[in-house]
Design a protein around this motif. Structure first.
Motif, PDB file in Angstrom:
ATOM      1  N   LYS A  51      31.250  31.988  41.840  1.00  0.00           N
ATOM      2  CA  LYS A  51      31.479  30.577  42.164  1.00  0.00           C
ATOM      3  C   LYS A  51      32.871  30.174  41.657  1.00  0.00           C
ATOM      4  N   PRO A  52      33.420  29.061  42.120  1.00  0.00           N
ATOM      5  CA  PRO A  52      34.723  28.620  41.600  1.00  0.00           C
ATOM      6  C   PRO A  52      34.713  28.591  40.068  1.00  0.00           C
ATOM      7  N   GLY A  53      35.720  29.209  39.468  1.00  0.00           N
ATOM      8  CA  GLY A  53      35.827  29.278  38.014  1.00  0.00           C
ATOM      9  C   GLY A  53      35.131  30.469  37.384  1.00  0.00           C
ATOM     10  N   ALA A  54      34.327  31.202  38.172  1.00  0.00           N
ATOM     11  CA  ALA A  54      33.612  32.359  37.636  1.00  0.00           C
ATOM     12  C   ALA A  54      34.573  33.534  37.450  1.00  0.00           C
ATOM     13  N   SER A  55      34.185  34.468  36.578  1.00  0.00           N
ATOM     14  CA  SER A  55      35.047  35.606  36.286  1.00  0.00           C
ATOM     15  C   SER A  55      34.228  36.796  35.812  1.00  0.00           C
ATOM     16  N   HIS A  56      34.706  37.983  36.161  1.00  0.00           N
ATOM     17  CA  HIS A  56      34.250  39.196  35.488  1.00  0.00           C
ATOM     18  C   HIS A  56      35.443  39.644  34.675  1.00  0.00           C
ATOM     19  N   GLU A  57      35.393  39.341  33.395  1.00  0.00           N
ATOM     20  CA  GLU A  57      36.520  39.555  32.492  1.00  0.00           C
ATOM     21  C   GLU A  57      36.876  41.037  32.401  1.00  0.00           C
ATOM     22  N   ALA A  58      38.009  41.341  31.809  1.00  0.00           N
ATOM     23  CA  ALA A  58      38.490  42.719  31.692  1.00  0.00           C
ATOM     24  C   ALA A  58      37.423  43.614  31.068  1.00  0.00           C
ATOM     25  N   HIS A  59      37.209  44.751  31.709  1.00  0.00           N
ATOM     26  CA  HIS A  59      36.239  45.734  31.238  1.00  0.00           C
ATOM     27  C   HIS A  59      36.613  47.081  31.837  1.00  0.00           C
ATOM     28  N   LEU A  60      35.970  48.117  31.356  1.00  0.00           N
ATOM     29  CA  LEU A  60      36.130  49.443  31.947  1.00  0.00           C
ATOM     30  C   LEU A  60      34.805  50.170  31.892  1.00  0.00           C
ATOM     31  N   HIS A  61      34.769  51.274  32.606  1.00  0.00           N
ATOM     32  CA  HIS A  61      33.593  52.147  32.614  1.00  0.00           C
ATOM     33  C   HIS A  61      34.070  53.535  32.209  1.00  0.00           C
TER      34      HIS A  61
END
Length: 141
Positions: A51-61
């Motif tokens: 949604k507006p303003g949503a985020s999947h912040e920095a990450h790694l696998h």
């Protein structure tokens, strides 16, 4: 190893529960359409609405590669070099160990289809945030 086709429909797949803001999942609606639990596979195909303003912040696998395709909307891809503009039609590949994420900076929903190659669950993916924690749905491993 599964030797037959697996089929589902998005309406029958529940949203993933227990995704925590502290783990970088900010106001995301996530579905694991195909994964180890449903289809016995070491890959995941997912659907995410930001949604507006949503985020999947920095990450790694640590244990899998990831791709995503922007089906709708626009925002910014989080890269090792900062934010880069992104919009409908972008295809992004992040090999294992590569920091990545996505911010919806627009006033419209962003829809992503994505996949993990080499892991069938969050726990198997080796999910990490910049603070060095290993995380999964519902909390730490």
């Amino acid at each position: 190893m599964m030797s037959k086709m697996y089929r589902t429909t998005m309406a029958d797949v529940p949203l993933v529960e227990g995704l925590k803001r502290d783990d970088g999942w900010i106001d995301m609606q996530v579905q694991f359409l195909i994964d180890k639990k449903s289809a016995g596979t070491d890959n995941v195909v997912g659907w995410t609405v930001l949604k507006p303003g949503a985020s999947h912040e920095a990450h790694l696998h640590r244990n899998c590669d990831e791709f995503f395709i922007v089906l709708e909307g626009k925002g910014h891809i989080i890269t090792e070099n900062g934010l880069e503009p992104s919009s409908k039609g972008d295809v992004v590949y992040s090999p294992r160990g590569c920091w990545h994420g996505f911010n919806n900076t627009s006033d419209q929903d962003v829809v992503l289809v994505w996949g993990w190659m080499g892991a069938g669950s969050i726990a198997d993916s080796g999910y990490e945030t910049p603070e060095g924690g290993s995380h999964q749905a519902g909390g730490r491993k």
